[in-house]
Design an enzyme around this catalytic site. Structure first.
Site, PDB file in Angstrom:
ATOM      1  NE  ARG A  58      -4.378  -1.521   1.607  1.00 56.26           N
ATOM      2  CZ  ARG A  58      -5.482  -1.604   2.345  1.00 56.26           C
ATOM      3  NH1 ARG A  58      -5.516  -1.045   3.546  1.00 56.26           N
ATOM      4  NH2 ARG A  58      -6.555  -2.222   1.882  1.00 56.26           N
ATOM      5  CD  GLN A 113      -2.909   5.761  -3.933  1.00 53.89           C
ATOM      6  OE1 GLN A 113      -3.165   6.510  -4.879  1.00 53.89           O
ATOM      7  NE2 GLN A 113      -2.976   6.166  -2.685  1.00 53.89           N
ATOM      8  CG  ASP A 124      -4.890  -1.879  -3.230  1.00 52.46           C
ATOM      9  OD1 ASP A 124      -5.037  -3.104  -3.044  1.00 52.46           O
ATOM     10  OD2 ASP A 124      -4.988  -1.035  -2.324  1.00 52.46           O
ATOM     11  CB  SER A 151      -8.281  -1.151  -2.668  1.00 54.56           C
ATOM     12  OG  SER A 151      -7.439  -0.989  -1.547  1.00 54.56           O
ATOM     13  CE1 TYR A 157      -4.632  -4.678   4.367  1.00 56.18           C
ATOM     14  CE2 TYR A 157      -2.289  -4.175   4.404  1.00 56.18           C
ATOM     15  CZ  TYR A 157      -3.441  -4.490   3.703  1.00 56.18           C
ATOM     16  OH  TYR A 157      -3.393  -4.602   2.336  1.00 56.18           O
TER      17      TYR A 157
END
Length: 378
Positions: free
Chosen positions: A122, A127, A130, A133, A228
């Site tokens: 992350r 991004q 990902d 996500s 996390y």
């Protein structure tokens, strides 16, 4: 370099690792694309659309993999699929690297360089890659719709000639990507929403979506360096259970999303708590496949407990395969574009590459996977 996209063999998996619109990302790099016939049909992408996008549709897996330097999938391969991969080829997909070790061992023995997309770090540069996500967004949205469909009540307030119906109350446990999307979806549908997370940093995000943030006073860090949630001590866990128990009895819909990478999901809802909920209420447990956040959850099934429905859906993104595949395919295209340089070589020192590479050169290269393998053989 030729890239092959395999059809998924896991029952119920309707996603595909390439959609026609994503073909242009690979074409710009001069990469050839071969798709196993029918691979996109479950996600509403017929073979003809791929052919129009310049993708070669190949009948049969042996022919597909014969000249493939790179193979893309959604789910981890079966042992039979690993045996069909060419030694020296590159595999990019979910691998469940901290789960059962047989596939990791088989990939290493086969000489496949395998990348686990769920290990993408992350960081800002990653991004657009990902996958966790993007797929969690789908799961959070679908969880609320599934729960609403199982409820015996409306979610929004309705004013009718037959009187006014009060809005339902929804509580979301865990405010990561899936939780935030669940909050947003429940709010759009008119529910009064509250949310709980052990990470105080997400309070502002929860409130920005119009939900009430339920706070627990914890004496220790609840978040790791990657953002996390971490595992709490027994005393801290008891505190969060007390907070949840106080609020859950008034809820019509509860969606749980709390998971800790590499560990069983924490139990946040006990059978006793479910017993305090009104008949007709629903719990949707997104952590069902890693043990469940609810004590009564059964993965892949719905359980009735004194009139309260506890749902343990498995693989919710596969229930919205069109958009889930679009998002996943874009993530993979960005990953593959970053993985190879202009000469087709891989820089294994790159922070994204090194974080995601699980097997290479006949060995398991990821330290956490090696530790998992060592513990499994003890």
């Amino acid at each position: 370099m030729t890239i092959a996209i395999m059809a998924e063999s896991r029952p119920g998996e309707r996603r595909v690792a390439l959609v026609p619109e994503a073909a242009r990302f690979y074409a710009k790099r001069g990469l050839g694309l071969r798709l196993e016939a029918g691979a996109g049909v479950g996600a509403s992408f017929p073979d003809g659309e791929y052919e129009e996008a310049g993708v070669a549709v190949v009948p049969g897996r042996d022919a597909l993999l014969a000249e493939a330097g790179v193979v893309l999938k959604v789910q981890p391969p079966t042992l039979e699929e690993v045996a069909a991969l060419a030694p020296g080829s590159v595999l990019v997909c979910h691998l469940d690297p901290l789960g059962p070790t047989e596939v990791m061992e088989a990939l290493a023995k086969r000489g496949v360089t395998a990348f686990a997309v769920e290990l993408i770090p992350r960081i800002t540069r990653a991004q657009k890659m990902d996958v966790l996500s993007s797929q969690a967004t789908v799961a959070g949205y679908k969880a609320v719709l599934s729960g609403a469909g199982a409820m015996t009540r409306f979610l929004p307030m309705l004013t009718t000639a037959a009187g006014t119906v009060r809005p339902a109350k929804a509580m979301i446990l865990g405010a990561g990507v899936a939780g935030l999307q669940a909050i947003a979806t429940a709010r759009r549908l008119g529910a009064v929403v509250s949310a709980f997370d052990i990470r105080p940093a997400v309070k502002e995000q929860v409130q920005s979506l119009g939900a009430t943030f339920l706070e627990a006073t914890l004496d220790e860090s609840a978040e790791d360096e990657g953002g996390y949630a971490t595992e709490l001590s027994e005393e801290q866990h008891e505190r969060e259970l007390e907070l949840i128990a106080t609020h859950i009895r008034d809820q019509d819909l509860v969606v749980t999303t709390a998971q800790i990478p590499g560990r069983p999901a924490p139990v946040l809802i006990t059978a006793e708590m479910v017993g305090t909920m009104r008949p007709g209420s629903v719990v949707v447990d997104l952590a069902s496949e890693s043990g469940g956040n609810c004590e009564l959850t059964v993965a892949g099934r719905s359980v009735d407990h004194n009139g309260v429905t506890v749902m343990g859906p498995a693989n919710l993104p596969a229930e919205l395969p069109y958009h889930a595949s679009q998002m996943y395919a874009r993530n993979l295209a960005s990953f593959v574009e970053d993985l190879f340089d202009d000469e087709g070589a891989i820089d294994f020192e790159d922070e994204i590459t090194s974080a995601t590479c699980v097997t290479h050169g006949g060995e398991i290269t990821n330290e956490r996977v090696r530790a998992r393998l060592a513990s499994a053989t003890e």
